[in-house]
Write an enzyme that holds these catalytic residues in place. Structure first.
Site, PDB file in Angstrom:
ATOM      1  N   GLU A  13      12.486  -4.375  -4.346  1.00  9.72           N
ATOM      2  CA  GLU A  13      11.584  -4.522  -5.498  1.00  9.72           C
ATOM      3  C   GLU A  13      12.392  -4.428  -6.794  1.00  9.72           C
ATOM      4  OE1 GLU A  13       8.725  -1.333  -6.111  1.00  9.72           O
ATOM      5  OE2 GLU A  13       7.457  -2.633  -7.314  1.00  9.72           O
TER       6      GLU A  13
ATOM      7  N   GLY B  45       0.830  -1.209   0.000  1.00  9.96           N
ATOM      8  CA  GLY B  45       0.000   0.000   0.000  1.00  9.96           C
ATOM      9  C   GLY B  45       0.857   1.249   0.000  1.00  9.96           C
TER      10      GLY B  45
ATOM     11  N   SER C 182       1.173   3.525  -3.354  1.00  8.93           N
ATOM     12  CA  SER C 182       0.606   4.540  -4.262  1.00  8.93           C
ATOM     13  C   SER C 182      -0.780   4.999  -3.818  1.00  8.93           C
ATOM     14  CB  SER C 182       0.501   3.981  -5.673  1.00  8.93           C
ATOM     15  OG  SER C 182       1.729   3.475  -6.097  1.00  8.93           O
TER      16      SER C 182
HETATM   17  C1  LIG Z   1       0.165  -3.137 -12.984  1.00  9.67           C
HETATM   18  C2  LIG Z   1       0.472  -2.186 -11.862  1.00  9.67           C
HETATM   19  C3  LIG Z   1       0.616  -2.675 -10.583  1.00  9.67           C
HETATM   20  C4  LIG Z   1       0.896  -1.816  -9.530  1.00  9.67           C
HETATM   21  N1  LIG Z   1       0.975  -2.334  -8.263  1.00  9.67           N
HETATM   22  C5  LIG Z   1       1.171  -1.495  -7.222  1.00  9.67           C
HETATM   23  C6  LIG Z   1       1.145  -1.999  -5.876  1.00  9.67           C
HETATM   24  O1  LIG Z   1       0.947  -3.201  -5.636  1.00  9.67           O
HETATM   25  N2  LIG Z   1       1.309  -1.120  -4.864  1.00  9.67           N
HETATM   26  C7  LIG Z   1       1.517   0.214  -5.071  1.00  9.67           C
HETATM   27  O2  LIG Z   1       1.691   0.944  -4.107  1.00  9.67           O
HETATM   28  N3  LIG Z   1       1.544   0.726  -6.338  1.00  9.67           N
HETATM   29  C8  LIG Z   1       1.362  -0.095  -7.400  1.00  9.67           C
HETATM   30  N4  LIG Z   1       1.351   0.414  -8.690  1.00  9.67           N
HETATM   31  C9  LIG Z   1       1.442   1.860  -8.863  1.00  9.67           C
HETATM   32  C10 LIG Z   1       2.679   2.382  -9.535  1.00  9.67           C
HETATM   33  O3  LIG Z   1       3.786   2.294  -8.680  1.00  9.67           O
HETATM   34  C11 LIG Z   1       2.362   3.824  -9.937  1.00  9.67           C
HETATM   35  O4  LIG Z   1       1.353   3.770 -10.932  1.00  9.67           O
HETATM   36  C12 LIG Z   1       3.561   4.557 -10.467  1.00  9.67           C
HETATM   37  O5  LIG Z   1       4.450   4.810  -9.443  1.00  9.67           O
HETATM   38  C13 LIG Z   1       3.161   5.891 -11.138  1.00  9.67           C
HETATM   39  O6  LIG Z   1       2.380   6.655 -10.282  1.00  9.67           O
HETATM   40  P1  LIG Z   1       0.999   7.298 -10.765  1.00  9.67           P
HETATM   41  O7  LIG Z   1       0.204   6.238 -11.401  1.00  9.67           O
HETATM   42  O8  LIG Z   1       0.433   8.036  -9.621  1.00  9.67           O
HETATM   43  O9  LIG Z   1       1.395   8.323 -11.916  1.00  9.67           O
HETATM   44  P2  LIG Z   1       1.974   9.795 -11.708  1.00  9.67           P
HETATM   45  O10 LIG Z   1       3.131   9.761 -10.800  1.00  9.67           O
HETATM   46  O11 LIG Z   1       0.858  10.701 -11.363  1.00  9.67           O
HETATM   47  O12 LIG Z   1       2.472  10.119 -13.157  1.00  9.67           O
HETATM   48  C14 LIG Z   1       1.581  10.465 -14.224  1.00  9.67           C
HETATM   49  C15 LIG Z   1       2.432  10.724 -15.473  1.00  9.67           C
HETATM   50  O13 LIG Z   1       3.317  11.844 -15.231  1.00  9.67           O
HETATM   51  C16 LIG Z   1       4.661  11.464 -15.422  1.00  9.67           C
HETATM   52  N5  LIG Z   1       5.521  12.104 -14.435  1.00  9.67           N
HETATM   53  C17 LIG Z   1       5.322  12.157 -13.095  1.00  9.67           C
HETATM   54  N6  LIG Z   1       6.337  12.823 -12.488  1.00  9.67           N
HETATM   55  C18 LIG Z   1       7.196  13.172 -13.472  1.00  9.67           C
HETATM   56  C19 LIG Z   1       8.439  13.876 -13.490  1.00  9.67           C
HETATM   57  N7  LIG Z   1       9.004  14.313 -12.368  1.00  9.67           N
HETATM   58  N8  LIG Z   1       9.060  14.041 -14.674  1.00  9.67           N
HETATM   59  C20 LIG Z   1       8.494  13.580 -15.846  1.00  9.67           C
HETATM   60  N9  LIG Z   1       7.318  12.932 -15.889  1.00  9.67           N
HETATM   61  C21 LIG Z   1       6.682  12.715 -14.718  1.00  9.67           C
HETATM   62  C22 LIG Z   1       4.676   9.950 -15.231  1.00  9.67           C
HETATM   63  O14 LIG Z   1       5.749   9.344 -15.909  1.00  9.67           O
HETATM   64  C23 LIG Z   1       3.331   9.556 -15.822  1.00  9.67           C
HETATM   65  O15 LIG Z   1       3.411   9.439 -17.211  1.00  9.67           O
HETATM   66  C24 LIG Z   1       1.071  -0.423  -9.770  1.00  9.67           C
HETATM   67  C25 LIG Z   1       0.941   0.062 -11.067  1.00  9.67           C
HETATM   68  C26 LIG Z   1       0.629  -0.789 -12.111  1.00  9.67           C
HETATM   69  C27 LIG Z   1       0.488  -0.225 -13.487  1.00  9.67           C
END
Ligand SMILES: Cc1cc2nc3c(=O)[nH]c(=O)nc-3n(C[C@H](O)[C@H](O)[C@H](O)COP(=O)(O)OP(=O)(O)OC[C@H]3O[C@@H](n4cnc5c(N)ncnc54)[C@H](O)[C@@H]3O)c2cc1C
Length: 397
Positions: free
Chosen positions: A248, A131, A133
């Site tokens: 990880e 937990g 994100s």
């Molecule tokens: C299949 C899958 C399984 C997952 N499992 C887990 C889990 O078990 N537990 C958990 O905690 N999380 C999990 N995640 C979450 C994952 O770690 C996040 O989706 C990831 O860290 C991106 O965060 P976000 O989705 O909030 O996107 P954001 O961080 O909001 O990003 C949105 C977009 O903006 C871009 N961006 C953001 N910051 C920057 C920057 N500084 N410079 C340039 N571009 C930027 C990103 O690249 C992206 O394209 C999972 C995700 C997926 C897809």
């Protein structure tokens, strides 16, 4: 750098191969090892496979012997994954427990926490989820808002997590929360072990583009967490979370390499089965060129894995190698799966039950759709490019 295996590592590889030959009847999904359609039976088979691995001591092989592992080196861990990659097996549900929660508890847990949680993580009796994100905290994890209030003998947790893989199956969650928001954003976090059966925890599965509910939204409403479930001390949540993320990165690299190695093999086989204009695709120079490109690419991923593991074995920080690995893996995995879907052409789109439908095509489509998540999970491509730009190429922030 010498990338060849030592005599001891080659002996280890023989042991792995020997076990595989005796215990894996064929690919999971083949007639030798059918994949049950019924979800309940599928779960049973997967748990059965996890139990078999555990009883043969092939789960958490990098864990110290005192906790039930083999104290395997990072290179041995890679060899194991590399050999397993030649076979399709059910995907275990305890990857987060064994690869992330367990090592974090070993690094920061009290003796009581280690005794309570480690044995059942390894055996797969208790499944764990991560937990971290939240809807507004992913790449910028430190922006998380789930609160952790002191309630006397316990903490009171309120907030929401998202993308929580396997939360719908999990008994426990490693949860990063905000206990204090007055200091810097990396300070004032508490890292908790939360029993998912506690009142106030609500799991809502999210169905992906593949149709599978692989991850979830998890809501916490006045969830009481005993204080003995704090990991690493008050306010140290960020440091503990970094430990989890480092594990990880290392574990995921071996897993992902194993998967792409197998995918490449399967795409090559596909080109030997499909004919266009009277000849097999594997004879087409354009297809051959592409396959050669991917073969070289997959080999760089093997070498990057070994490079990272050589650093870890020698006690030095592998630095950004893991990020570079994930960046290269992501692009080639997505492209390779797209190539498979292109090769299948219209067959890839046929749904089960329709004329000409083939389960092989069905699987390729599912893998291709799933690959959309590759550039997001475990660190987005943009973030990894930033890390590579700044830490490898020395570009300005
Ligand atoms: C299949 C899958 C399984 C997952 N499992 C887990 C889990 O078990 N537990 C958990 O905690 N999380 C999990 N995640 C979450 C994952 O770690 C996040 O989706 C990831 O860290 C991106 O965060 P976000 O989705 O909030 O996107 P954001 O961080 O909001 O990003 C949105 C977009 O903006 C871009 N961006 C953001 N910051 C920057 C920057 N500084 N410079 C340039 N571009 C930027 C990103 O690249 C992206 O394209 C999972 C995700 C997926 C897809």
């Amino acid at each position: 750098m010498d990338f060849s295996y030592s005599t001891a590592e080659l002996d280890f590889r023989e042991e792995v191969r020997d076990w595989i030959n005796k215990n894996i009847p064929g690919d999971f999904g083949s007639p030798a090892w059918p994949r049950p359609e019924d979800p309940k039976k599928y779960m049973e088979v997967t748990f059965g496979w996890m139990k078999k691995l555990y009883e043969s001591r092939w789960t958490g092989i990098d864990w110290p012997k005192e906790y039930g592992g083999r104290s395997a080196s990072p290179i041995e861990q890679f060899i194991f994954m590399e050999e397993m990659a030649d076979h399709i097996t059910p995907s275990p549900f305890h990857t987060i427990g064994v690869g992330m929660a367990g090592p974090t508890i070993m690094a920061h847990g009290t003796e009581a926490q280690k005794q309570r949680y480690l044995p059942k993580i390894l055996s797969g009796e208790e499944i764990w989820c991560q937990g971290f994100s939240e809807p507004n905290a992913g790449s910028d994890l430190a922006a998380l808002k789930t609160t952790c209030r002191d309630g006397g003998d316990f903490y009171v947790v309120n907030g929401q997590k998202i993308w929580t893989s396997v939360a719908h199956l999990a008994q426990f969650c490693i949860l990063v929360t905000r206990a204090d928001s007055t200091g810097s954003k990396h300070a004032g976090m508490n890292y908790l072990i939360v029993d998912m059966r506690t009142p106030g925890v609500e799991v809502r599965p999210l169905v992906q583009i593949t149709g599978d509910p692989e991850f979830n939204e998890v809501f916490f409403s006045d969830v009481k967490v005993p204080k003995e479930n704090l990991l690493g001390g008050e306010g140290n949540g960020w440091m503990v979370a970094i430990t989890t993320l480092m594990h990880e990165r290392m574990n995921i690299a071996a897993l992902l390499y194993g998967r792409i190695k197998r995918t490449l093999h399967d795409v090559v086989e596909l080109t030997k089965q499909i004919k266009r204009h009277g000849r097999y695709l594997c004879e087409d120079p354009v297809i051959r060129h592409k396959l050669a490109y991917y073969a070289a690419n997959v080999e760089t991923q093997r070498l990057n894995n070994l490079r990272m593991r050589a650093h870890a074995s020698g006690g030095t920080d592998p630095g950004p190698i893991g990020s570079v690995f994930k960046l290269i893996w992501c692009k080639s995995n997505m492209d390779l799966l797209e190539m498979a879907v292109d090769i299948l052409g219209p067959y890839a789109e046929l749904m089960p039950g329709s004329d000409g439908h083939h389960t092989l095509a069905d699987e390729w489509m599912r893998h291709w759709l799933r690959s959309r998540a590759n550039s997001i999970e475990g660190g987005t491509t943009e973030i990894l490019k930033n890390i590579t730009g700044e830490r490898v190429l020395g570009l300005p922030r």
